[in-house]
Design a protein around this motif. Structure first.
Motif, PDB file in Angstrom:
ATOM      1  N   ASP A  44     -24.603 -21.562 -22.516  1.00 51.68           N
ATOM      2  CA  ASP A  44     -23.771 -22.563 -21.852  1.00 51.68           C
ATOM      3  C   ASP A  44     -23.526 -22.249 -20.387  1.00 51.68           C
ATOM      4  O   ASP A  44     -22.859 -23.016 -19.689  1.00 51.68           O
ATOM      5  CB  ASP A  44     -22.421 -22.692 -22.565  1.00 51.68           C
ATOM      6  CG  ASP A  44     -22.575 -23.186 -23.988  1.00 51.68           C
ATOM      7  OD1 ASP A  44     -23.509 -23.970 -24.236  1.00 51.68           O
ATOM      8  OD2 ASP A  44     -21.778 -22.780 -24.850  1.00 51.68           O
ATOM      9  N   MET A  45     -24.041 -21.088 -19.920  1.00 51.67           N
ATOM     10  CA  MET A  45     -23.871 -20.650 -18.535  1.00 51.67           C
ATOM     11  C   MET A  45     -22.395 -20.596 -18.162  1.00 51.67           C
ATOM     12  O   MET A  45     -21.925 -21.216 -17.209  1.00 51.67           O
ATOM     13  CB  MET A  45     -24.660 -21.547 -17.589  1.00 51.67           C
ATOM     14  CG  MET A  45     -26.151 -21.463 -17.766  1.00 51.67           C
ATOM     15  SD  MET A  45     -26.847 -19.853 -17.304  1.00 51.67           S
ATOM     16  CE  MET A  45     -26.823 -19.963 -15.521  1.00 51.67           C
TER      17      MET A  45
ATOM     18  N   THR B 105     -45.262 -29.766  -6.575  1.00 51.00           N
ATOM     19  CA  THR B 105     -43.939 -29.154  -6.468  1.00 51.00           C
ATOM     20  C   THR B 105     -43.430 -28.762  -7.843  1.00 51.00           C
ATOM     21  O   THR B 105     -43.535 -29.538  -8.804  1.00 51.00           O
ATOM     22  CB  THR B 105     -42.957 -30.123  -5.793  1.00 51.00           C
ATOM     23  OG1 THR B 105     -43.369 -30.332  -4.439  1.00 51.00           O
ATOM     24  CG2 THR B 105     -41.537 -29.580  -5.810  1.00 51.00           C
ATOM     25  N   ALA B 106     -42.860 -27.557  -7.941  1.00 56.08           N
ATOM     26  CA  ALA B 106     -42.343 -27.022  -9.202  1.00 56.08           C
ATOM     27  C   ALA B 106     -40.818 -27.016  -9.175  1.00 56.08           C
ATOM     28  O   ALA B 106     -40.205 -26.443  -8.273  1.00 56.08           O
ATOM     29  CB  ALA B 106     -42.870 -25.609  -9.436  1.00 56.08           C
ATOM     30  N   PHE B 107     -40.220 -27.662 -10.153  1.00 56.51           N
ATOM     31  CA  PHE B 107     -38.770 -27.657 -10.359  1.00 56.51           C
ATOM     32  C   PHE B 107     -38.507 -26.912 -11.653  1.00 56.51           C
ATOM     33  O   PHE B 107     -39.122 -27.205 -12.682  1.00 56.51           O
ATOM     34  CB  PHE B 107     -38.249 -29.092 -10.447  1.00 56.51           C
ATOM     35  CG  PHE B 107     -36.760 -29.202 -10.668  1.00 56.51           C
ATOM     36  CD1 PHE B 107     -35.884 -29.208  -9.592  1.00 56.51           C
ATOM     37  CD2 PHE B 107     -36.230 -29.295 -11.950  1.00 56.51           C
ATOM     38  CE1 PHE B 107     -34.514 -29.312  -9.794  1.00 56.51           C
ATOM     39  CE2 PHE B 107     -34.866 -29.399 -12.160  1.00 56.51           C
ATOM     40  CZ  PHE B 107     -33.999 -29.405 -11.078  1.00 56.51           C
ATOM     41  N   ALA B 108     -37.582 -25.920 -11.631  1.00 58.46           N
ATOM     42  CA  ALA B 108     -37.441 -25.020 -12.776  1.00 58.46           C
ATOM     43  C   ALA B 108     -35.999 -24.923 -13.239  1.00 58.46           C
ATOM     44  O   ALA B 108     -35.051 -25.027 -12.448  1.00 58.46           O
ATOM     45  CB  ALA B 108     -37.962 -23.622 -12.417  1.00 58.46           C
TER      46      ALA B 108
ATOM     47  N   LYS C  47     -26.525 -25.943 -13.607  1.00 56.89           N
ATOM     48  CA  LYS C  47     -26.230 -24.512 -13.769  1.00 56.89           C
ATOM     49  C   LYS C  47     -27.489 -23.719 -14.096  1.00 56.89           C
ATOM     50  O   LYS C  47     -27.605 -22.546 -13.742  1.00 56.89           O
ATOM     51  CB  LYS C  47     -25.205 -24.308 -14.895  1.00 56.89           C
ATOM     52  CG  LYS C  47     -23.810 -24.735 -14.569  1.00 56.89           C
ATOM     53  CD  LYS C  47     -22.822 -24.297 -15.630  1.00 56.89           C
ATOM     54  CE  LYS C  47     -22.983 -25.036 -16.934  1.00 56.89           C
ATOM     55  NZ  LYS C  47     -21.913 -24.693 -17.903  1.00 56.89           N
ATOM     56  N   GLY C  48     -28.419 -24.345 -14.822  1.00 58.30           N
ATOM     57  CA  GLY C  48     -29.621 -23.631 -15.242  1.00 58.30           C
ATOM     58  C   GLY C  48     -30.764 -23.690 -14.259  1.00 58.30           C
ATOM     59  O   GLY C  48     -31.799 -23.054 -14.474  1.00 58.30           O
TER      60      GLY C  48
ATOM     61  N   ASN D  17     -18.018 -21.307 -14.478  1.00 57.69           N
ATOM     62  CA  ASN D  17     -19.445 -21.569 -14.635  1.00 57.69           C
ATOM     63  C   ASN D  17     -20.258 -20.469 -13.979  1.00 57.69           C
ATOM     64  O   ASN D  17     -19.836 -19.852 -12.999  1.00 57.69           O
ATOM     65  CB  ASN D  17     -19.812 -22.910 -13.996  1.00 57.69           C
ATOM     66  CG  ASN D  17     -19.207 -24.080 -14.736  1.00 57.69           C
ATOM     67  OD1 ASN D  17     -19.336 -24.192 -15.950  1.00 57.69           O
ATOM     68  ND2 ASN D  17     -18.549 -24.969 -14.004  1.00 57.69           N
ATOM     69  N   LEU D  18     -21.444 -20.260 -14.526  1.00 60.30           N
ATOM     70  CA  LEU D  18     -22.428 -19.372 -13.930  1.00 60.30           C
ATOM     71  C   LEU D  18     -23.557 -20.203 -13.338  1.00 60.30           C
ATOM     72  O   LEU D  18     -23.975 -21.205 -13.929  1.00 60.30           O
ATOM     73  CB  LEU D  18     -23.031 -18.449 -14.987  1.00 60.30           C
ATOM     74  CG  LEU D  18     -22.227 -17.252 -15.483  1.00 60.30           C
ATOM     75  CD1 LEU D  18     -22.915 -16.661 -16.712  1.00 60.30           C
ATOM     76  CD2 LEU D  18     -22.099 -16.194 -14.394  1.00 60.30           C
ATOM     77  N   LEU D  19     -24.058 -19.805 -12.174  1.00 61.80           N
ATOM     78  CA  LEU D  19     -25.287 -20.346 -11.622  1.00 61.80           C
ATOM     79  C   LEU D  19     -26.318 -19.231 -11.593  1.00 61.80           C
ATOM     80  O   LEU D  19     -25.976 -18.048 -11.690  1.00 61.80           O
ATOM     81  CB  LEU D  19     -25.062 -20.900 -10.218  1.00 61.80           C
ATOM     82  CG  LEU D  19     -23.988 -21.986 -10.061  1.00 61.80           C
ATOM     83  CD1 LEU D  19     -23.964 -22.495  -8.622  1.00 61.80           C
ATOM     84  CD2 LEU D  19     -24.195 -23.131 -11.028  1.00 61.80           C
ATOM     85  N   VAL D  20     -27.601 -19.598 -11.469  1.00 64.56           N
ATOM     86  CA  VAL D  20     -28.659 -18.593 -11.509  1.00 64.56           C
ATOM     87  C   VAL D  20     -29.664 -18.851 -10.401  1.00 64.56           C
ATOM     88  O   VAL D  20     -29.897 -19.997 -10.012  1.00 64.56           O
ATOM     89  CB  VAL D  20     -29.364 -18.587 -12.893  1.00 64.56           C
ATOM     90  CG1 VAL D  20     -30.056 -19.925 -13.148  1.00 64.56           C
ATOM     91  CG2 VAL D  20     -30.337 -17.423 -13.016  1.00 64.56           C
ATOM     92  N   SER D  21     -30.235 -17.780  -9.870  1.00 60.85           N
ATOM     93  CA  SER D  21     -31.291 -17.891  -8.874  1.00 60.85           C
ATOM     94  C   SER D  21     -32.150 -16.635  -8.922  1.00 60.85           C
ATOM     95  O   SER D  21     -31.660 -15.547  -9.269  1.00 60.85           O
ATOM     96  CB  SER D  21     -30.701 -18.052  -7.467  1.00 60.85           C
ATOM     97  OG  SER D  21     -31.731 -18.035  -6.491  1.00 60.85           O
TER      98      SER D  21
END
Length: 712
Positions: free
Chosen positions: A685-686, A482-485, A457-458, A654-658
């Motif tokens: 907790d998203m 490569t960057a994973f965030a 979710k984060g 649930n919330l997702l983010v981008s």
């Protein structure tokens, strides 16, 4: 910061219940005349620091805070010329339930070879190393007698001390019990392995009916019992039963009762064999095998709710029915997701897709453990290679990616797994790999709240750049960093993974040929964020035992620039903000079609993690949330499922983010009725909660579970 690493630190347990005392032991050497300190940290925050007087073999105690599910990193150091010299580090996990952050190992040998080896001493040594890796659960592979009769009794019903397993290996029950005893001493849990549907060829003599079997059809349409073929020198092929058959379930529950009556096991590791094609009952009725796994899990959990269950999703087969299986009271049947990964999921990118799938199917409630066998082809014909060792670069890069994206890896017992038959150990580990794994498992444990505290979710696609190195956002690219965030509360955590000298983007390293990465230094790194950053720090398992180092940074508008000192395999960079988000807005089709001028500003809750609004919403009109009005720089918080709709029976999701300016699946929320609604976002907790005002009345009447504190 200087890495010396002359001390070997250990703890008396792999994990601790809140309120427990940790006992440390230090061995090694320290430079003379230096003032030493021991420091206890959560993330980069110092919990406690004390003067430290070293003697070889010294033990000391520490009382961690009583917070549950928290990881700490402890280091011993001295300061010289303003630089900290790190002498030794170790992690501590304070968790009341090991499945919150599972670190899974295995055992698979239970023979003393006619007393030619000191098996008790071997058990102590093996478990000492697993304890140093903070392994908190251990799978017992191929410990049992027959698959359908795991405990052997003689004709008089007496417990048999020695027997041969399906491969004719001798199993000494005293050693099975000794492993359990030592594991429990270290605070580990002991989990026995068995198939969900396996039986030997003589099963009918043990009161198992062929009517319970799992059948296939030959080319002429004739039924035959499905089986898993084994070498002819072994005692039997494995004949398959229908896991959804209640008679088979009851029979196996009784046999598991024999297991628990004679061994102090904590749970059952359930195996399957992946897709079997079309399968049938003996009467010819077709079976939905994946759904029958759900029925099997419900039966096993319902029979012994006090025991843990884990079930293998072989190549992803059965994921939905395994991860989503629940009892009628809502209790989930499995305690974490366990994925045996094969050539259908060979890439590093596919590892993250597994976590996303598991999170979605389990409603983000279960962690992911990979059973993934490194150097698989080399292990299959090890005699053809000049060295017969696990390839250290292959093992470390695979672990780096697995841990960075939020998973863990079932790989360690008395050897590193390279084949699916756990007793096989064709490849050895070098001393370098053994020691480096200590740092990797310390890192996974000490920073578990940043790595695994919140799931996919984060995760978001970061906007990153560099003036000195080729960098890209996930997924991995050849010859790039490569960057994973991931957003974790007030922290935006970016993991840098080093693919700068390879075009091999498979985790498998089949023939053990992956070269060591070229170490990168002084990486200019720019990360875009709308948050106001107050601190940046970094840590890596590849240097200083994972101890954190604060970095100077500059923030110019939305761009934060730092110089990352080094990257070998994996370096974590943490951007700390004062709050989760400075502002949150509601936008959507009924807000002048996402117009910046018509975005609705939400009210921040007193806890800093929640945002609230009272809104008029129209049925079927899509809406989502953003942290700023400029879609070229802001982030979008959106739905996990397409056309997600709140109604009288569904009020949370649930919330997702981008980042809004990168491609993402922009699923949004709707309501099913026009009206006024209370909307609450919990960004820690998203989760989102939507309640119709007419249904709950005054906001103060909402339950505390659905209502975070409102700002004044």
């Amino acid at each position: 910061m200087v890495s010396e690493q002359t001390l070997s630190l250990s703890t008396d347990k792999a994990c601790y219940s809140p309120g427990s005392t940790v006992t440390f032991t230090s061995e090694g050497t320290v430079p003379e005349g230096k003032t030493l300190f021991v420091r206890y940290r959560h993330g980069n925050d110092i919990i406690q620091k004390d003067a430290f007087t070293f003697t070889n073999g010294k033990t000391w105690k520490w009382q961690p805070p009583t917070n549950d599910f928290v990881g700490y990193l402890v280091d011993i150091y001295y300061v010289e010329d303003t630089k900290e010299h790190i002498l030794g580090t170790i992690a501590v996990d304070v968790s009341s339930d090991w499945t919150r952050f599972p670190r899974y190992g295995f055992v698979a040998e239970f023979d003393d070879c006619n007393k030619t080896i000191d098996k008790y001493a071997n058990i102590e040594a093996e478990m000492k190393y697993l304890n140093r890796l903070h392994i908190n659960g251990v799978q017992f592979q191929d410990w049992h007698w027959k698959h359908h009769r795991p405990v052997k009794f003689d004709e008089n019903g007496n417990f048999v001390a020695w027997y041969q397993d399906v491969s004719n290996r001798w199993i000494g029950t005293e050693y099975v019990k000794k492993y359990i005893e030592v594991q429990h001493r270290y605070g580990m849990k002991s989990i026995f392995y068995n198939l969900c549907f396996g039986a030997w060829k003589d099963y009918e003599t043990d009161h198992v009916s062929a009517e319970w079997g799992l059948y296939k059809k030959d080319s002429n349409g004739n039924l035959y019992q499905d089986y898993h073929g084994l070498p002819s020198s072994w005692q039997s092929n494995i004949f398959l039963m229908n896991p959804g058959n209640p008679n088979w379930q009851n029979y196996l529950m009784d046999r598991n009762g024999d297991v628990y009556a004679n061994y102090d096991f904590d749970g059952y590791q359930i195996d399957q064999l992946g897709g079997r094609g079309d399968v049938f009952e003996k009467n010819g009725n077709m079976i939905d095998l994946q759904y029958n796994y759900r029925l099997f899990l419900k039966a096993m959990k319902g029979h012994r709710k006090d025991k843990r269950l884990v079930m293998n999703c072989v190549g992803g087969y059965g994921t939905h029915d395994i991860c989503d299986a629940k009892l009628d009271d809502g209790t989930r049947t499995v305690d974490f997701c366990y994925n045996e990964v094969w050539d259908t999921q060979p890439s590093f990118e596919s590892l993250y897709e597994i976590i996303k799938s598991n999170d979605k199917e389990s409603d983000h409630s279960l962690q992911t453990v990979y059973a993934a066998y490194i150097n698989y082809d080399k292990a299959d014909h090890a005699w053809d290679f000049a060295d017969q060792n696990v390839n250290t670069p292959g093992a470390l890069l695979t672990d780096a990616v697995m841990f960075a994206i939020g998973g863990s890896h079932l790989e360690m017992g008395d050897h590193m797994l390279t084949r699916e038959y756990f007793p096989a150990k064709p490849l050895a580990m070098t001393d370098e790999l053994k020691q480096r794994l200590v740092h990797y498992y310390d890192f996974m444990t000490g920073y578990q709240n940043l790595l695994r505290g919140i799931g996919s979710k984060g995760v978001f696609q970061p906007s990153v750049s560099s003036t000195t190195h080729a960098v890209n956002a996930w997924p991995p690219q050849s010859y790039h960093i490569t960057a994973f965030a991931k957003n974790v509360g007030v922290n935006q955590v970016v993991h840098l993974l080093n693919f700068s000298n390879t075009d091999d983007l498979s985790w498998r390293d089949l023939n053990g040929t992956r070269p060591a990465p070229k170490k990168q230094t002084n990486i200019n790194f720019t990360f875009e964020t709308i948050r106001q950053i107050r601190k940046v720090w970094t840590a890596t398992p590849d240097n200083c035992g994972g101890a954190p180092l604060e970095l100077p940074f500059t923030q110019n508008g939305n761009k934060v620039t730092v110089t990352v000192p080094s990257l070998e395999y994996w370096t974590m960079v943490v951007f700390e903000a004062a709050s989760v988000e400075d502002n949150m807005y509601v936008t959507g089709e009924d807000f002048s079609n996402y117009s910046a001028e018509r975005m609705f500003l939400m009210t921040k809750g007193a806890d800093g993690n929640t945002y609230n609004a009272k809104l008029t919403l129209k049925a079927g009109k899509k809406f989502k949330f953003v942290n700023g009005k400029d879609f070229s720089t802001n982030s979008s918080y959106y739905a996990e499922y397409k056309d997600f709709q709140f109604n009288d029976g569904i009020s949370t999701a649930n919330l997702l983010v981008s980042k809004s300016n990168v491609p993402y699946i922009d699923y949004q929320f709707t309501v099913n009725q026009d009206g006024d609604y209370y909307v609450t976002l919990n960004l820690k907790d998203m989760r989102i909660t939507v309640n119709k005002v007419s249904a709950v009345g005054d906001y103060s009447k909402l339950s505390q579970n659905n209502k975070p504190p409102m700002a004044a």
